[in-house]
Structures are given as C-alpha cells and as structure tokens.
Design a protein around this motif. Structure first.
Motif, PDB file in Angstrom:
ATOM      1  N   ALA A 236     -78.548 -96.550 -32.069  1.00 45.37           N
ATOM      2  CA  ALA A 236     -79.028 -96.661 -33.450  1.00 45.37           C
ATOM      3  C   ALA A 236     -78.462 -95.544 -34.322  1.00 45.37           C
ATOM      4  N   ALA A 237     -78.363 -94.345 -33.758  1.00 42.33           N
ATOM      5  CA  ALA A 237     -77.811 -93.216 -34.515  1.00 42.33           C
ATOM      6  C   ALA A 237     -76.348 -93.438 -34.860  1.00 42.33           C
ATOM      7  N   ALA A 238     -75.675 -94.278 -34.073  1.00 40.99           N
ATOM      8  CA  ALA A 238     -74.254 -94.566 -34.313  1.00 40.99           C
ATOM      9  C   ALA A 238     -74.053 -95.772 -35.225  1.00 40.99           C
ATOM     10  N   GLY A 239     -75.157 -96.349 -35.702  1.00 38.46           N
ATOM     11  CA  GLY A 239     -75.035 -97.453 -36.649  1.00 38.46           C
ATOM     12  C   GLY A 239     -75.337 -98.830 -36.098  1.00 38.46           C
ATOM     13  N   TYR A 240     -75.717 -98.904 -34.832  1.00 37.15           N
ATOM     14  CA  TYR A 240     -76.105-100.209 -34.273  1.00 37.15           C
ATOM     15  C   TYR A 240     -77.540-100.531 -34.682  1.00 37.15           C
ATOM     16  N   ARG A 241     -77.792-101.825 -34.841  1.00 36.24           N
ATOM     17  CA  ARG A 241     -79.136-102.304 -35.170  1.00 36.24           C
ATOM     18  C   ARG A 241     -79.701-103.052 -33.973  1.00 36.24           C
ATOM     19  N   LEU A 242     -80.919-102.724 -33.588  1.00 38.40           N
ATOM     20  CA  LEU A 242     -81.596-103.446 -32.506  1.00 38.40           C
ATOM     21  C   LEU A 242     -82.129-104.749 -33.089  1.00 38.40           C
ATOM     22  N   GLU A 243     -81.341-105.796 -32.919  1.00 37.45           N
ATOM     23  CA  GLU A 243     -81.645-107.069 -33.582  1.00 37.45           C
ATOM     24  C   GLU A 243     -82.748-107.846 -32.881  1.00 37.45           C
ATOM     25  N   ALA A 244     -82.785-107.786 -31.548  1.00 33.97           N
ATOM     26  CA  ALA A 244     -83.780-108.577 -30.822  1.00 33.97           C
ATOM     27  C   ALA A 244     -84.024-107.990 -29.449  1.00 33.97           C
ATOM     28  N   ALA A 245     -85.193-108.309 -28.899  1.00 36.15           N
ATOM     29  CA  ALA A 245     -85.523-107.910 -27.533  1.00 36.15           C
ATOM     30  C   ALA A 245     -86.393-108.995 -26.914  1.00 36.15           C
ATOM     31  N   ARG A 246     -86.217-109.185 -25.623  1.00 36.50           N
ATOM     32  CA  ARG A 246     -87.068-110.122 -24.892  1.00 36.50           C
ATOM     33  C   ARG A 246     -87.621-109.437 -23.651  1.00 36.50           C
ATOM     34  N   PRO A 247     -88.920-109.169 -23.606  1.00 38.64           N
ATOM     35  CA  PRO A 247     -89.521-108.570 -22.412  1.00 38.64           C
ATOM     36  C   PRO A 247     -89.625-109.617 -21.296  1.00 38.64           C
ATOM     37  N   VAL A 248     -89.471-109.145 -20.062  1.00 41.47           N
ATOM     38  CA  VAL A 248     -89.576-110.020 -18.899  1.00 41.47           C
ATOM     39  C   VAL A 248     -90.432-109.327 -17.840  1.00 41.47           C
ATOM     40  N   GLY A 249     -91.467-110.028 -17.393  1.00 41.42           N
ATOM     41  CA  GLY A 249     -92.317-109.518 -16.332  1.00 41.42           C
ATOM     42  C   GLY A 249     -92.014-110.253 -15.036  1.00 41.42           C
ATOM     43  N   GLN A 250     -90.989-109.778 -14.316  1.00 43.42           N
ATOM     44  CA  GLN A 250     -90.632-110.412 -13.053  1.00 43.42           C
ATOM     45  C   GLN A 250     -91.587-110.021 -11.928  1.00 43.42           C
ATOM     46  N   PHE A 251     -92.083-108.791 -11.981  1.00 39.31           N
ATOM     47  CA  PHE A 251     -92.962-108.277 -10.924  1.00 39.31           C
ATOM     48  C   PHE A 251     -94.400-108.603 -11.318  1.00 39.31           C
ATOM     49  N   VAL A 252     -94.790-109.837 -11.069  1.00 36.62           N
ATOM     50  CA  VAL A 252     -96.085-110.321 -11.515  1.00 36.62           C
ATOM     51  C   VAL A 252     -97.209-109.381 -11.066  1.00 36.62           C
ATOM     52  N   TRP A 253     -98.106-109.083 -11.992  1.00 36.59           N
ATOM     53  CA  TRP A 253     -99.275-108.217 -11.786  1.00 36.59           C
ATOM     54  C   TRP A 253     -98.917-106.751 -11.547  1.00 36.59           C
ATOM     55  N   SER A 254     -97.672-106.369 -11.768  1.00 35.28           N
ATOM     56  CA  SER A 254     -97.320-104.952 -11.626  1.00 35.28           C
ATOM     57  C   SER A 254     -97.044-104.371 -13.004  1.00 35.28           C
ATOM     58  N   THR A 255     -96.908-103.047 -13.070  1.00 34.66           N
ATOM     59  CA  THR A 255     -96.607-102.377 -14.335  1.00 34.66           C
ATOM     60  C   THR A 255     -95.099-102.269 -14.572  1.00 34.66           C
ATOM     61  N   HIS A 256     -94.311-102.897 -13.716  1.00 33.04           N
ATOM     62  CA  HIS A 256     -92.855-102.851 -13.836  1.00 33.04           C
ATOM     63  C   HIS A 256     -92.418-103.866 -14.893  1.00 33.04           C
ATOM     64  N   VAL A 257     -91.690-103.409 -15.905  1.00 28.31           N
ATOM     65  CA  VAL A 257     -91.278-104.264 -17.018  1.00 28.31           C
ATOM     66  C   VAL A 257     -89.763-104.234 -17.163  1.00 28.31           C
ATOM     67  N   GLU A 258     -89.171-105.404 -17.353  1.00 30.30           N
ATOM     68  CA  GLU A 258     -87.741-105.511 -17.623  1.00 30.30           C
ATOM     69  C   GLU A 258     -87.546-106.137 -19.000  1.00 30.30           C
ATOM     70  N   LEU A 259     -86.330-106.066 -19.488  1.00 33.13           N
ATOM     71  CA  LEU A 259     -86.079-106.614 -20.818  1.00 33.13           C
ATOM     72  C   LEU A 259     -84.605-106.869 -21.036  1.00 33.13           C
ATOM     73  N   ALA A 260     -84.330-107.759 -21.972  1.00 35.70           N
ATOM     74  CA  ALA A 260     -82.987-107.931 -22.502  1.00 35.70           C
ATOM     75  C   ALA A 260     -83.044-107.578 -23.983  1.00 35.70           C
ATOM     76  N   SER A 261     -81.985-106.966 -24.475  1.00 34.02           N
ATOM     77  CA  SER A 261     -81.977-106.557 -25.889  1.00 34.02           C
ATOM     78  C   SER A 261     -80.587-106.773 -26.463  1.00 34.02           C
ATOM     79  N   LEU A 262     -80.541-106.965 -27.758  1.00 33.05           N
ATOM     80  CA  LEU A 262     -79.278-107.194 -28.459  1.00 33.05           C
ATOM     81  C   LEU A 262     -79.103-106.166 -29.573  1.00 33.05           C
ATOM     82  N   PHE A 263     -77.974-105.453 -29.526  1.00 32.89           N
ATOM     83  CA  PHE A 263     -77.592-104.507 -30.576  1.00 32.89           C
ATOM     84  C   PHE A 263     -76.368-105.040 -31.302  1.00 32.89           C
ATOM     85  N   VAL A 264     -76.389-104.983 -32.608  1.00 37.91           N
ATOM     86  CA  VAL A 264     -75.251-105.473 -33.404  1.00 37.91           C
ATOM     87  C   VAL A 264     -74.851-104.407 -34.414  1.00 37.91           C
ATOM     88  N   ARG A 265     -73.597-104.491 -34.801  1.00 39.58           N
ATOM     89  CA  ARG A 265     -73.097-103.538 -35.818  1.00 39.58           C
ATOM     90  C   ARG A 265     -72.352-104.331 -36.886  1.00 39.58           C
TER      91      ARG A 265
END
Length: 398
Positions: free
Chosen positions: A369-398
């Motif tokens: 972000a400091a270099a000028g990229y914008r965090l356009e979108a994110a999608r959280p994914v809970g693969q480890f059901v019932w755990s506190t482990h969180v994954e995600l996909a995100s998109l940065f655009v410039r």
C-alpha cells in the motif's frame, strides 16, 4: 459487583470478548457473562459435536455456530488490515470448509500405561488425546487411527511416534517418524499392515528423511486437473474444498492475464489452476516440490515453467517481475517481506496474495500500500473447521 456483559466477538485465539474487553473461554457472540461469572448461552452458542472438545488442541470453536465462525474469519482479515492502516476494498463472503473434510493431519502416538494413545495434543501441552472420534478429519484418515492403535499395541516399551496422514489420489499416504523397526518380523508386520489397509504409501523416518516401505504405484495429487507426484511430507491445502475456493477466486481476479509468476509455488496448486489461459512461471525453493511440479507440467503439456529458487534469500527483482502481467504469491506463515519489497518496486499491475496468516499478510499489505498498490478485494477462507486458523486470498492493483 461487575454487571452482566454480552459477548460481542471472538478474539484471535478463540476466547469470547465482552464489550468491556474481558476474555471468556468457550464463549460465543451473543452469550451473556453474568455478574457471578457464569455464562448464559446465546443464539450462536451450540453444543460441541465432539466428546474431546475442550481437551483436544485440534479445535477451539466447536461451541460456535457457522454464522459466528464466518464472522470471526472475516473479522480476522479485516482487523489485521485495519491494524496496519491498510484500506480494504470489497470483502468477499467467507468460505468455510465442511466438517470431516481435512485431507492431511499430524497426529502423535505414545505409550501410556502399556497402551497406545493416538491423536492431537492437548491445547498448550505435550499430552496426547486418545482420539476416539474426530469431526474434522476426512473419514479415510480417521479410519486408519484404530488400525494404527492396534498395530502399536503389539509394541513393547515406551515410544513416541509422529504420524503424518495425507489423502492422495491413490488413498492414504502414511508417514511414521520415531518408530523403531528391527528385524524381518517387524518389517513384514508393517508391510502387511500397509497392504491390509490399502495404503497408497507407507514411509518411515529414522531421522535421515522418509524412506518408502510400501508404494504400489507412485503417489500423486491432482492439482488443476493435473496429477502431480506427491513427495512424502509435501504441502497441500488442508481441504480440497478450500483449495477449490482459493483457486476459483484467483482465477477470477487474474482472468485475462497472459503471463503470471507464481511465487512460493509448491507443487503447483495455483500454477496448474491458472495455466492454459496463462503462461505461468512457478518458483519454488523446496527441491522435491519443484521437481514434482516440473515433471507434471512436462507430462501434461501445460504452459508451466518451473524454477528452483529460494525467494527468501534471492527474491525476484523488479526487472524480472516487470515481465509479467500479474504475480501470485502464497508464502509460508512468516510472509514474504523481501519478495514483497521487490514487488513494491516493480510495475506489476495485479498481485494475488494468498496467505495462511492474516498478521504477516497485513504487514506485507502495508508495504504494498505504501508503494501505491490498492487492496481491492479479499476473501477469507476457513479451511480448518472450528479452529482459529484463517486463510485468505487478496487482490492488490495499481
């Protein structure tokens, strides 16, 4: 006297948190912490399905319903970005993998009172929970637990064995570490065990790396429709369901990109998902994963070029990155500080960042972000059901 207070959210480690900041173990949003310290369950509190919940360290959130977990997964991502001062664009609906869908696990076995116990460790302890049921593991994996318990029951003396189970195309890949096997009789016993239970592969590690004892045909995992040789101990997304959600998301975001650099590519999970419409450079440091990806691409005739390179010590430089329409990266939990620094100096228009750690991801996101990229979108994914482990996909655009 302290007044009653409602649980308003779930903290990072799974405790419920009241509006005034008190942490309450095994509390769900909507529960009420009474003045006497007891908990009145709310609409998002559910009865844990597993008898081991509260002792086994494998799950932290079985007392929460799906809506509460989905909110928790989304908030972990949003709060991490906010904490680093990164503005988040669109937040896609969280994806939660269903129960009994985990296709890989690390279990432990130990002798206790002359009998084997097998399972996950207790939370914050080295003690092993003798697992008699499991609501997170794929049935094919859990079905092997009683058989392993029977096998180890014949052993005399004390032992501590680590067990890696992975569901591959041919069945269950079972890797044992710390199990002493001496003589022909014990060797034949293990081979008979592998055959009787239809294992895809059985390996032993005596401290010098895994050695296959049984592998009727080469073990593979299918990634993006391509069978890829699976090295013992190799990395896979925790569930096929979660992998599909992440792959579909990045395919959507990078549609139209003719050339993509897949960094920390592993076996090619995303490289093969993107290949075809795009030409993909798959960069990986682990030699066995790199060679498996390279061989699979060659056999399948996919436009994936595999490169063996340590991106922590030798990240791709801006002039190398600038050749690509997009970059995808899926680093380990520590993130990708050095590689992200080079990306920040590049002219790459689109960056898809897949992460298994919202904290390190947010740190790297701030650098982009400091270099000028914008965090356009994110999608959280809970693969480890019932755990506190969180994954995600995100998109940065410039």
């Amino acid at each position: 006297m302290t007044q009653s207070s409602e649980i308003v959210r779930i903290a990072a480690k799974g405790d419920g948190v009241t509006a005034d900041g008190r942490h309450v173990p095994r509390a769900a949003p909507g529960d009420v912490l009474r003045a006497d310290g007891t908990l009145a369950p709310g609409q998002h509190h559910m009865a844990p399905p597993c008898r081991h919940f509260g002792t086994c360290g494998g799950c932290q959130l079985q007392h929460c319903d799906e809506a509460a977990i989905a909110r928790y997964v989304a908030e972990r991502v949003a709060f991490a970005a906010e904490g680093q001062g990164v503005a988040l664009g669109a937040m896609f609906a969280p994806h939660l993998s269903p129960p009994r869908s985990r296709r890989r696990c690390s279990l432990h076995a130990a002798s206790a009172g002359g009998k084997p116990v097998i399972g996950f460790r207790e939370a914050g302890s080295h003690r092993v929970v003798d697992m008699r049921e499991c609501h997170i593991l794929a049935p094919e994996l859990f079905a092997l637990v009683p058989a392993l318990r029977t096998l180890l029951a014949r052993r005399k003396g004390r032992y501590a064995v680590d067990i890696e189970l992975t569901l591959v195309d041919q069945g269950v890949d079972c890797a044992l570490s710390g199990l002493s096997v001496e003589g022909l009789a014990e060797t034949e016993e293990l081979l008979a065990f592998a055959q009787a239970h239809g294992l895809a592969r059985l390996t032993l590690d005596h401290g010098y790396g895994p050695e296959p004892m049984w592998e009727p045909e080469p073990a593979t995992v299918t990634l993006g429709g391509v069978p890829v040789g699976f090295p013992s101990g190799g990395f896979l997304q925790a569930t096929a369901d979660g992998e599909a959600a992440l792959a579909a998301t990045v395919r959507e975001w990078l549609a139209g990109c003719g050339t993509v650099a897949d960094l920390f590519a592993g076996l090619g999970t995303f490289a093969f998902a993107l290949a075809g419409p795009a030409k993909v450079l798959a960069v990986e440091a682990a030699r066995d994963a790199h060679l498996a990806c390279k061989a699979a691409a060659g056999r399948a005739g996919k436009p994936v070029h595999a490169m063996h390179r340590d991106l922590f010590r030798n990240p791709l430089q801006p002039e190398e990155l600038d050749r690509f329409d997009a970059v995808l990266l899926d680093p380990p939990r520590a993130g990708a500080r050095e590689q992200v620094a080079r990306l920040a100096e590049s002219t790459v228009a689109r960056i898809a960042y897949v992460s298994c750690n919202p904290a390190s991801w947010a740190r790297d996101a701030a650098q982009l972000a400091a270099a000028g990229y914008r965090l356009e979108a994110a999608r959280p994914v809970g693969q480890f059901v019932w755990s506190t482990h969180v994954e995600l996909a995100s998109l940065f655009v410039r």
